[in-house]
Design an enzyme around this catalytic site. Structure first.
Site, PDB file in Angstrom:
ATOM      1  N   ARG A   1      37.438  48.473  30.148  1.00 25.28           N
ATOM      2  CA  ARG A   1      37.424  48.574  28.683  1.00 25.28           C
ATOM      3  C   ARG A   1      36.042  48.272  28.112  1.00 25.28           C
ATOM      4  O   ARG A   1      35.566  48.957  27.217  1.00 25.28           O
ATOM      5  CB  ARG A   1      38.459  47.628  28.085  1.00 25.28           C
ATOM      6  CG  ARG A   1      39.875  48.072  28.342  1.00 25.28           C
ATOM      7  CD  ARG A   1      40.865  47.112  27.749  1.00 25.28           C
ATOM      8  NE  ARG A   1      42.236  47.500  28.085  1.00 25.28           N
ATOM      9  CZ  ARG A   1      43.257  46.688  28.047  1.00 25.28           C
ATOM     10  NH1 ARG A   1      43.095  45.413  27.694  1.00 25.28           N
ATOM     11  NH2 ARG A   1      44.465  47.112  28.375  1.00 25.28           N
TER      12      ARG A   1
ATOM     13  N   GLU B   1      41.957  43.856  50.039  1.00 22.66           N
ATOM     14  CA  GLU B   1      41.975  44.306  51.430  1.00 22.66           C
ATOM     15  C   GLU B   1      42.248  43.161  52.395  1.00 22.66           C
ATOM     16  O   GLU B   1      42.893  43.345  53.424  1.00 22.66           O
ATOM     17  CB  GLU B   1      40.645  44.969  51.783  1.00 22.66           C
ATOM     18  CG  GLU B   1      40.452  46.313  51.122  1.00 22.66           C
ATOM     19  CD  GLU B   1      39.048  46.861  51.284  1.00 22.66           C
ATOM     20  OE1 GLU B   1      38.121  46.084  51.639  1.00 22.66           O
ATOM     21  OE2 GLU B   1      38.866  48.063  51.043  1.00 22.66           O
TER      22      GLU B   1
ATOM     23  N   PHE C   1      34.656  36.125  44.170  1.00 21.95           N
ATOM     24  CA  PHE C   1      34.837  37.059  43.060  1.00 21.95           C
ATOM     25  C   PHE C   1      33.863  36.744  41.930  1.00 21.95           C
ATOM     26  O   PHE C   1      33.203  37.640  41.397  1.00 21.95           O
ATOM     27  CB  PHE C   1      36.279  37.009  42.557  1.00 21.95           C
ATOM     28  CG  PHE C   1      36.577  38.063  41.535  1.00 21.95           C
ATOM     29  CD1 PHE C   1      37.035  39.307  41.933  1.00 21.95           C
ATOM     30  CD2 PHE C   1      36.395  37.819  40.190  1.00 21.95           C
ATOM     31  CE1 PHE C   1      37.292  40.295  41.005  1.00 21.95           C
ATOM     32  CE2 PHE C   1      36.655  38.801  39.246  1.00 21.95           C
ATOM     33  CZ  PHE C   1      37.105  40.042  39.658  1.00 21.95           C
TER      34      PHE C   1
ATOM     35  N   TYR D   1      30.262  37.625  43.056  1.00 21.19           N
ATOM     36  CA  TYR D   1      30.044  39.072  43.141  1.00 21.19           C
ATOM     37  C   TYR D   1      29.978  39.681  41.745  1.00 21.19           C
ATOM     38  O   TYR D   1      29.184  40.585  41.487  1.00 21.19           O
ATOM     39  CB  TYR D   1      31.158  39.715  43.948  1.00 21.19           C
ATOM     40  CG  TYR D   1      30.814  41.022  44.621  1.00 21.19           C
ATOM     41  CD1 TYR D   1      29.673  41.746  44.303  1.00 21.19           C
ATOM     42  CD2 TYR D   1      31.649  41.552  45.590  1.00 21.19           C
ATOM     43  CE1 TYR D   1      29.375  42.940  44.927  1.00 21.19           C
ATOM     44  CE2 TYR D   1      31.364  42.744  46.222  1.00 21.19           C
ATOM     45  CZ  TYR D   1      30.224  43.433  45.886  1.00 21.19           C
ATOM     46  OH  TYR D   1      29.934  44.625  46.504  1.00 21.19           O
TER      47      TYR D   1
ATOM     48  N   ARG E   1      27.869  36.743  46.314  1.00 20.26           N
ATOM     49  CA  ARG E   1      29.112  36.807  47.084  1.00 20.26           C
ATOM     50  C   ARG E   1      28.965  36.274  48.500  1.00 20.26           C
ATOM     51  O   ARG E   1      29.958  35.974  49.157  1.00 20.26           O
ATOM     52  CB  ARG E   1      29.616  38.244  47.147  1.00 20.26           C
ATOM     53  CG  ARG E   1      28.863  39.113  48.120  1.00 20.26           C
ATOM     54  CD  ARG E   1      29.208  40.581  47.995  1.00 20.26           C
ATOM     55  NE  ARG E   1      28.758  41.354  49.120  1.00 20.26           N
ATOM     56  CZ  ARG E   1      27.513  41.670  49.396  1.00 20.26           C
ATOM     57  NH1 ARG E   1      26.535  41.252  48.612  1.00 20.26           N
ATOM     58  NH2 ARG E   1      27.206  42.391  50.450  1.00 20.26           N
TER      59      ARG E   1
END
Length: 116
Positions: free
Chosen positions: A16, A43, A79, A82, A89
């Protein structure tokens, strides 16, 4: 599961903010980092849950739970790092990988003790 939901919401907010409509996965670098962080965490989630489950059943619930909480914390830091910068990260990534290996070792030790 709540962590995955949080990460997914962050991708939605980034879409957004930078006006990137699905199914597009490229665009503003900040969006791309947030998107990749979310995908990477998703993942690894099945691996984490499987190892946590086996280590908890066959080794020790408390030790497995402590490792699981540490893993979730390191993935959260991964998270956040990164999302801010790709280099941010690395440290949490190595810590979370080390915790997965530890859970694997606990699971294998527990399985060996149970079946041998």
């Amino acid at each position: 599961v709540l962590f995955l939901a949080y990460f997914t919401l962050q991708v939605i907010y980034a879409r957004r903010k930078h006006k990137i409509s699905p199914p597009q996965t490229t665009g503003h670098p900040e969006f791309e980092r947030i998107f990749r962080a979310q995908v990477n965490c998703s993942e690894y989630f099945p691996i984490f849950i499987s190892l946590l489950w086996v280590a908890g059943i066959f080794f020790h619930q408390g030790v497995a739970a402590a490792c699981g909480l540490l893993y979730l914390y390191t993935r959260f830091k991964y998270f956040q790092g990164y999302a801010a910068a790709a280099q941010g990260r690395l440290r949490p990534l190595y810590a979370s990988a080390w915790l997965l290996w530890l859970l694997l070792g606990l699971a294998v030790a527990g399985l060996l003790a149970h079946f041998l």
